[in-house]
Write a protein that holds these residues in place. Structure first.
Motif, PDB file in Angstrom:
ATOM      1  N   THR A 318      30.978  57.442  42.497  1.00 16.29           N
ATOM      2  CA  THR A 318      31.869  57.401  41.336  1.00 16.29           C
ATOM      3  C   THR A 318      33.258  57.913  41.666  1.00 16.29           C
ATOM      4  O   THR A 318      34.260  57.448  41.105  1.00 16.29           O
ATOM      5  N   ALA A 319      33.360  58.855  42.611  1.00 18.97           N
ATOM      6  CA  ALA A 319      34.630  59.539  42.871  1.00 18.97           C
ATOM      7  C   ALA A 319      35.530  58.817  43.869  1.00 18.97           C
ATOM      8  O   ALA A 319      36.756  58.792  43.696  1.00 18.97           O
ATOM      9  N   PRO A 379      24.837  42.700  44.346  1.00 17.44           N
ATOM     10  CA  PRO A 379      25.836  41.911  45.084  1.00 17.44           C
ATOM     11  C   PRO A 379      26.531  40.858  44.228  1.00 17.44           C
ATOM     12  O   PRO A 379      27.766  40.715  44.278  1.00 17.44           O
ATOM     13  N   PHE A 380      25.753  40.102  43.425  1.00 18.00           N
ATOM     14  CA  PHE A 380      26.367  39.075  42.580  1.00 18.00           C
ATOM     15  C   PHE A 380      27.248  39.704  41.506  1.00 18.00           C
ATOM     16  O   PHE A 380      28.358  39.231  41.239  1.00 18.00           O
ATOM     17  N   LEU A 381      26.766  40.786  40.871  1.00 19.26           N
ATOM     18  CA  LEU A 381      27.556  41.460  39.842  1.00 19.26           C
ATOM     19  C   LEU A 381      28.881  41.950  40.414  1.00 19.26           C
ATOM     20  O   LEU A 381      29.931  41.811  39.776  1.00 19.26           O
ATOM     21  N   THR A 382      28.845  42.490  41.621  1.00 15.88           N
ATOM     22  CA  THR A 382      30.076  42.981  42.248  1.00 15.88           C
ATOM     23  C   THR A 382      31.052  41.834  42.498  1.00 15.88           C
ATOM     24  O   THR A 382      32.257  41.955  42.209  1.00 15.88           O
ATOM     25  N   GLY A 383      30.556  40.715  43.029  1.00 16.52           N
ATOM     26  CA  GLY A 383      31.439  39.571  43.240  1.00 16.52           C
ATOM     27  C   GLY A 383      32.050  39.071  41.941  1.00 16.52           C
ATOM     28  O   GLY A 383      33.237  38.719  41.891  1.00 16.52           O
ATOM     29  N   HIS A 384      31.244  39.043  40.871  1.00 16.91           N
ATOM     30  CA  HIS A 384      31.755  38.611  39.569  1.00 16.91           C
ATOM     31  C   HIS A 384      32.833  39.567  39.059  1.00 16.91           C
ATOM     32  O   HIS A 384      33.871  39.120  38.541  1.00 16.91           O
ATOM     33  N   LEU A 385      32.599  40.867  39.222  1.00 17.77           N
ATOM     34  CA  LEU A 385      33.586  41.848  38.769  1.00 17.77           C
ATOM     35  C   LEU A 385      34.888  41.725  39.550  1.00 17.77           C
ATOM     36  O   LEU A 385      35.980  41.861  38.981  1.00 17.77           O
ATOM     37  N   ILE A 386      34.803  41.443  40.838  1.00 18.68           N
ATOM     38  CA  ILE A 386      36.017  41.291  41.643  1.00 18.68           C
ATOM     39  C   ILE A 386      36.794  40.049  41.213  1.00 18.68           C
ATOM     40  O   ILE A 386      38.032  40.074  41.099  1.00 18.68           O
ATOM     41  N   ASP A 387      36.084  38.958  40.943  1.00 13.53           N
ATOM     42  CA  ASP A 387      36.752  37.717  40.551  1.00 13.53           C
ATOM     43  C   ASP A 387      37.384  37.796  39.167  1.00 13.53           C
ATOM     44  O   ASP A 387      38.413  37.158  38.909  1.00 13.53           O
ATOM     45  N   THR A 388      36.787  38.528  38.253  1.00 14.63           N
ATOM     46  CA  THR A 388      37.266  38.551  36.869  1.00 14.63           C
ATOM     47  C   THR A 388      38.224  39.701  36.573  1.00 14.63           C
ATOM     48  O   THR A 388      38.864  39.697  35.510  1.00 14.63           O
ATOM     49  N   ALA A 389      38.326  40.670  37.476  1.00 13.91           N
ATOM     50  CA  ALA A 389      39.257  41.788  37.253  1.00 13.91           C
ATOM     51  C   ALA A 389      40.694  41.322  37.469  1.00 13.91           C
ATOM     52  O   ALA A 389      40.954  40.278  38.088  1.00 13.91           O
ATOM     53  N   GLN A 390      41.637  42.109  36.982  1.00 16.37           N
ATOM     54  CA  GLN A 390      43.047  41.766  37.162  1.00 16.37           C
ATOM     55  C   GLN A 390      43.432  41.730  38.635  1.00 16.37           C
ATOM     56  O   GLN A 390      44.255  40.914  39.052  1.00 16.37           O
ATOM     57  N   THR A 391      42.854  42.632  39.405  1.00 18.84           N
ATOM     58  CA  THR A 391      43.070  42.644  40.857  1.00 18.84           C
ATOM     59  C   THR A 391      41.735  42.899  41.538  1.00 18.84           C
ATOM     60  O   THR A 391      40.830  43.498  40.939  1.00 18.84           O
ATOM     61  N   PRO A 392      41.569  42.474  42.804  1.00 17.53           N
ATOM     62  CA  PRO A 392      40.329  42.792  43.523  1.00 17.53           C
ATOM     63  C   PRO A 392      40.057  44.292  43.587  1.00 17.53           C
ATOM     64  O   PRO A 392      38.899  44.717  43.478  1.00 17.53           O
ATOM     65  N   ALA A 393      41.123  45.091  43.749  1.00 19.91           N
ATOM     66  CA  ALA A 393      40.937  46.546  43.814  1.00 19.91           C
ATOM     67  C   ALA A 393      40.319  47.080  42.534  1.00 19.91           C
ATOM     68  O   ALA A 393      39.415  47.932  42.563  1.00 19.91           O
ATOM     69  N   ALA A 394      40.772  46.566  41.390  1.00 18.71           N
ATOM     70  CA  ALA A 394      40.209  47.010  40.114  1.00 18.71           C
ATOM     71  C   ALA A 394      38.746  46.584  39.989  1.00 18.71           C
ATOM     72  O   ALA A 394      37.913  47.334  39.461  1.00 18.71           O
ATOM     73  N   GLY A 395      38.429  45.397  40.496  1.00 22.46           N
ATOM     74  CA  GLY A 395      37.050  44.939  40.457  1.00 22.46           C
ATOM     75  C   GLY A 395      36.137  45.805  41.299  1.00 22.46           C
ATOM     76  O   GLY A 395      35.020  46.159  40.883  1.00 22.46           O
ATOM     77  N   THR A 397      36.650  48.912  42.052  1.00 23.37           N
ATOM     78  CA  THR A 397      36.534  50.213  41.384  1.00 23.37           C
ATOM     79  C   THR A 397      35.481  50.177  40.285  1.00 23.37           C
ATOM     80  O   THR A 397      34.628  51.073  40.186  1.00 23.37           O
ATOM     81  N   THR A 398      35.525  49.147  39.457  1.00 19.41           N
ATOM     82  CA  THR A 398      34.532  49.016  38.379  1.00 19.41           C
ATOM     83  C   THR A 398      33.119  48.924  38.959  1.00 19.41           C
ATOM     84  O   THR A 398      32.180  49.553  38.447  1.00 19.41           O
ATOM     85  N   ALA A 399      32.954  48.147  40.014  1.00 17.48           N
ATOM     86  CA  ALA A 399      31.631  47.974  40.622  1.00 17.48           C
ATOM     87  C   ALA A 399      31.098  49.288  41.178  1.00 17.48           C
ATOM     88  O   ALA A 399      29.909  49.617  41.007  1.00 17.48           O
ATOM     89  N   PHE A 400      31.954  50.058  41.836  1.00 19.60           N
ATOM     90  CA  PHE A 400      31.496  51.311  42.435  1.00 19.60           C
ATOM     91  C   PHE A 400      31.198  52.372  41.369  1.00 19.60           C
ATOM     92  O   PHE A 400      30.245  53.145  41.506  1.00 19.60           O
ATOM     93  N   VAL A 401      31.993  52.412  40.317  1.00 17.86           N
ATOM     94  CA  VAL A 401      31.721  53.361  39.231  1.00 17.86           C
ATOM     95  C   VAL A 401      30.403  53.019  38.541  1.00 17.86           C
ATOM     96  O   VAL A 401      29.598  53.908  38.218  1.00 17.86           O
ATOM     97  N   ALA A 402      30.167  51.720  38.309  1.00 16.67           N
ATOM     98  CA  ALA A 402      28.894  51.299  37.710  1.00 16.67           C
ATOM     99  C   ALA A 402      27.725  51.680  38.613  1.00 16.67           C
ATOM    100  O   ALA A 402      26.672  52.150  38.141  1.00 16.67           O
TER     101      ALA A 402
END
Length: 437
Positions: A318-319, A379-395, A397-402
């Motif tokens: 998370t950190a 793995p699929f959820l992470t790829g989806h989050l990266i594609d739909t986030a404003q930037t790959p970095a934000a995607g 971050t969301t995936a790792f926090v989840a």
């Protein structure tokens, strides 16, 4: 004879010297088995950037291919777990590794999304039972009080597999193309299968000597699986598997695209993380044995160790996305992805303490099948989050926090639920009221 002896077993007679030598030879083969297992598993992640570039894959498509490894992973683990009560470990492990070799071949013929998925699905089906069945095979060579070190070595093979695979497979990919890595791993898998067929045999503790003879009593699987210890062990495995599936699928790509590492630097970082996990395994598991020999309960030795490891790794997961300094961030990444290593052998140990020996292989298959379900989602959820986030970095971050939230929840539940002594006592009492199977 008290009911308790049906589950905890009297101290076995010391094995002959020849059996002890064979036990360590089998242990070495199983460590090598896990090295090959994790090398096969990690090849797609290490080749992610060139594969995505050559085939023009989106993050979501690549994530789907990575998740396809787990389409049959858990089902195969369950089925083979039940087969292990009737088929020898020698045969099961041989067939698995032959299938590993075959699974690498489709992409050598035609490089496409369908062949990548076909190979990963077959590989996942063949590797689903690998950890649980190799641990089951190992337990046939060691009595309960001598299993911590062999268990640590078995799971250490997984960390060693990633440690070795990262630089070697990356070298093959960079020097000879990503297909070369698949070809080499197919050959290595086939070679291990041939060696195992010569030296792999079931040990003297096959079903362990119990008061009622080989196998002992059997209980309804629902009764065993609903004990707090087994549920808690599944939870710790679940949290560890979420981190592990992200590590194989996305960590190499994260290092290269977000931290601007070269392929060699990324491979080195992954090897360091695996080495950290290996050091934890070889340090914590013997320490757990030492605690038990001094009278510390399994709840507070093996149970607490695996639970706290998952919780601390979840905190690091998370950190680290919010830490900018390179050094501290990499330390947290190592803790997040390497810190869960100790949960894997220990969750098998706590499960084994409450399961009738004749049903151990089947229960190991169930625990592994449920505990590794994150591989189907993460793995699929992470790829989806990266594609739909404003930037790959934000995607990312969301995936790792989840992921961190899942790990914290799983670890906390495991800490409260794992109580091997209490659950073994209850199961032993119920087993004592039933006639032997």
């Amino acid at each position: 004879m008290t009911p308790r002896t049906l589950i905890t077993r009297s101290r076995p007679v010391a094995a002959p010297a020849a059996d002890r030598r064979r036990a360590w030879l089998v242990t070495a083969m199983i460590v090598a088995f896990m090295v090959v297992n994790y090398a096969d598993k990690s090849v797609l992640g290490l080749a992610a950037v060139p594969v995505m570039t050559e085939l023009g894959l989106s993050n979501s498509t690549y994530g789907l291919i990575s998740s396809s490894f787990f389409f049959l992973f858990s089902v195969a683990g369950l089925l083979v777990g039940f087969l292990s009560t009737r088929i020898s470990s020698r045969v099961l492990l041989f067939v698995m590794t032959v299938l590993w070799a075959v699974a690498q071949l489709p992409v050598l013929l035609v490089a496409s999304v369908p062949t990548l998925m076909a190979g990963r699905i077959l590989l996942g089906a063949a590797e689903g039972p690998a950890a649980s069945m190799s641990m089951h095979a190992l337990y046939k060579w060691f009595p309960p009080e001598r299993r911590a070190l062999p268990s640590a070595l078995q799971i250490g093979g997984a960390a060693l597999g990633t440690l070795i695979a990262a630089p070697v497979v990356t070298w093959l990919i960079d020097g000879f193309g990503w297909r070369s890595a698949y070809a080499v791993l197919a050959a290595v898998s086939a070679l291990w299968a041939l060696l195992w067929w010569r030296v792999g045999h079931d040990g003297p503790y096959d079903h362990e000597r119990t008061a009622t003879g080989p196998g002992g009593p059997r209980l309804p699987y629902r009764r065993i699986l609903l004990t707090g210890t087994v549920l808690g062990s599944i939870a710790s495995a679940f949290g560890a598997a979420w981190a592990l599936s992200l590590s194989h699928a996305w960590l190499p790509a994260y290092f290269r695209t977000q931290l601007d590492m070269s392929a060699a630097a990324s491979a080195t970082a992954i090897s360091v993380i695996s080495g950290f996990g290996l050091v934890l395994l070889l340090g914590v598991c013997p320490f757990v044995d030492a605690l038990k020999s001094r009278g510390v309960s399994s709840r507070w030795s093996s149970g607490a160790a695996q639970s706290v490891a998952v919780v601390l790794a979840g905190c690091a997961m998370t950190a680290f996305p919010f830490v900018d300094a390179t050094g501290p961030r990499l330390v947290l990444v190592a803790c997040a992805f390497g810190g869960t290593a100790v949960a894997v052998p220990l969750h098998y140990m706590t499960t084994a303490e409450v399961v009738p020996p004749a049903q151990r292989g089947a229960v190991f298959g169930i625990v592994a099948g449920v505990g590794t379900l994150p591989g189907l989602v993460a793995p699929f959820l992470t790829g989806h989050l990266i594609d739909t986030a404003q930037t790959p970095a934000a995607g990312y971050t969301t995936a790792f926090v989840a992921a961190g939230a899942v790990m914290l929840t799983a670890g906390a539940f495991a800490l409260t639920a794992i109580r091997p002594e209490r659950d073994a006592r209850r199961i032993a009492q119920e087993a004592g009221s039933r006639p032997p199977a």
